[in-house]
Design an enzyme around this catalytic site. Structure first.
Site, PDB file in Angstrom:
ATOM      1  N   GLU A  75       0.850  -1.190   0.000  1.00 37.09           N
ATOM      2  CA  GLU A  75       0.000   0.000   0.000  1.00 37.09           C
ATOM      3  C   GLU A  75       0.885   1.239   0.000  1.00 37.09           C
ATOM      4  O   GLU A  75       1.743   1.410   0.871  1.00 37.09           O
ATOM      5  CB  GLU A  75      -0.931   0.046   1.210  1.00 37.09           C
ATOM      6  CG  GLU A  75      -1.825   1.287   1.177  1.00 37.09           C
ATOM      7  CD  GLU A  75      -2.973   1.264   2.172  1.00 37.09           C
ATOM      8  OE1 GLU A  75      -3.497   2.358   2.471  1.00 37.09           O
ATOM      9  OE2 GLU A  75      -3.343   0.177   2.641  1.00 37.09           O
ATOM     10  N   ASP A 150      -2.942  12.178  -3.397  1.00 42.58           N
ATOM     11  CA  ASP A 150      -3.160  13.614  -3.600  1.00 42.58           C
ATOM     12  C   ASP A 150      -3.588  13.845  -5.046  1.00 42.58           C
ATOM     13  O   ASP A 150      -2.888  13.462  -5.978  1.00 42.58           O
ATOM     14  CB  ASP A 150      -1.874  14.383  -3.303  1.00 42.58           C
ATOM     15  CG  ASP A 150      -2.123  15.870  -3.131  1.00 42.58           C
ATOM     16  OD1 ASP A 150      -2.938  16.419  -3.895  1.00 42.58           O
ATOM     17  OD2 ASP A 150      -1.516  16.479  -2.242  1.00 42.58           O
ATOM     18  N   ASP A 186     -11.429  10.336  -4.157  1.00 48.44           N
ATOM     19  CA  ASP A 186     -12.667  11.087  -3.921  1.00 48.44           C
ATOM     20  C   ASP A 186     -12.775  12.281  -4.855  1.00 48.44           C
ATOM     21  O   ASP A 186     -13.673  13.109  -4.688  1.00 48.44           O
ATOM     22  CB  ASP A 186     -12.719  11.552  -2.462  1.00 48.44           C
ATOM     23  CG  ASP A 186     -11.542  12.425  -2.097  1.00 48.44           C
ATOM     24  OD1 ASP A 186     -10.402  12.061  -2.440  1.00 48.44           O
ATOM     25  OD2 ASP A 186     -11.729  13.474  -1.458  1.00 48.44           O
ATOM     26  N   LYS A 224     -11.926   7.127   8.274  1.00 50.74           N
ATOM     27  CA  LYS A 224     -12.638   8.240   8.899  1.00 50.74           C
ATOM     28  C   LYS A 224     -12.867   9.353   7.878  1.00 50.74           C
ATOM     29  O   LYS A 224     -13.926   9.972   7.835  1.00 50.74           O
ATOM     30  CB  LYS A 224     -11.837   8.774  10.083  1.00 50.74           C
ATOM     31  CG  LYS A 224     -11.776   7.837  11.276  1.00 50.74           C
ATOM     32  CD  LYS A 224     -10.994   8.478  12.412  1.00 50.74           C
ATOM     33  CE  LYS A 224     -10.921   7.542  13.607  1.00 50.74           C
ATOM     34  NZ  LYS A 224     -10.133   8.139  14.710  1.00 50.74           N
TER      35      LYS A 224
END
Length: 245
Positions: A75, A150, A186, A224
């Site tokens: 990862e 990013d 996202d 989160k």
């Protein structure tokens, strides 16, 4: 936007089999100063000698590193490490290598791994591209994960995005045939960029049967950050590609 972002410069020349342009020194991450908690400092001071890996270790013998033969997943940019810790704890039969440049995140992950007694996790605090080039053998990985890198949303910064053709080709050489490159973002525009790059990448097959995206796979824990984004109505796009050759 997740501040625990990626950690690799623009792909440069691989010294083994991947022909790439000369390195330009462009980074896809920015090192940030941050306070270290006592637990994070403990991770770096006390746990790093057992679970930490360094570029100067050179090309790894992964069976020797983990003391067994098992599936291997890397990862890149694990942030504070919650997702990676959860995966390592949930899948004890898989070995995980995390790569992150930010000291608080590395310290946090190491502290948690030690407290939970995890033996199937190792950590680099180095540039991910250098780790891929210099330390991970070809065809050695069952999966590589790139979650919420990013997005560098400004057009003038798009060259800093880690997902570029040379990076994808480097990843392909480190995956086993049938191994997967798993990405999530996202930022819809970055998801589209990822899909465009992968559509042109040789040696990969999209696992989605309809369009470039897949539903969130069960193995990717919700962070989160992602929970917060969902409450705000933000979308998340998952992409999974399999090495076909």
């Amino acid at each position: 936007m997740n501040n625990d972002r990626l950690n690799a410069d623009d792909p440069g020349q691989d010294t083994s089999t991947v022909a790439e342009p000369p390195r330009r020194g462009i980074k896809s991450y920015v090192l940030r100063a941050g306070r270290m908690t006592a637990a994070q400092q403990r991770g770096l001071d006390e746990v790093w000698p057992q679970l930490g890996l360094k570029l100067e270790d050179g090309l790894l013998d992964l069976d020797a590193v983990f003391g067994r033969r098992a599936p291997r997943v890397v990862e890149i940019g694990f942030g504070m490490g919650a997702s990676l810790i959860e995966q390592a704890e949930t899948h004890p039969d898989t070995d995980f290598i995390g790569i992150e440049v930010h000291a608080p995140g590395v310290g946090k992950l190491l502290d948690e791994a030690d407290k939970r007694g995890l033996t199937n996790l190792r950590v680099y605090r180095d540039d991910a591209l250098e780790v891929l080039r210099r330390c991970l053998p070809e065809a050695s990985l069952d999966g590589l994960q790139l979650f919420f890198p990013d997005p560098w949303p400004k057009k003038k910064h798009h060259k800093r995005r880690i997902v570029q053709p040379a990076f994808v080709e480097l990843v392909r050489t480190r995956l086993k045939p049938g191994g997967t490159l798993q990405m999530a973002t996202d930022w819809e525009a970055y998801a589209e960029h990822m899909a465009e790059v992968m559509a042109e990448a040789p040696g990969f097959r999209n696992t989605s049967s309809e369009g470039p995206y897949v539903p969130r796979p069960e193995f990717r824990p919700l962070t989160k950050f992602e929970h917060r984004g969902a409450r705000l109505g933000h979308g998340v796009w998952d992409l999974i590609y399999r090495r076909s050759e």
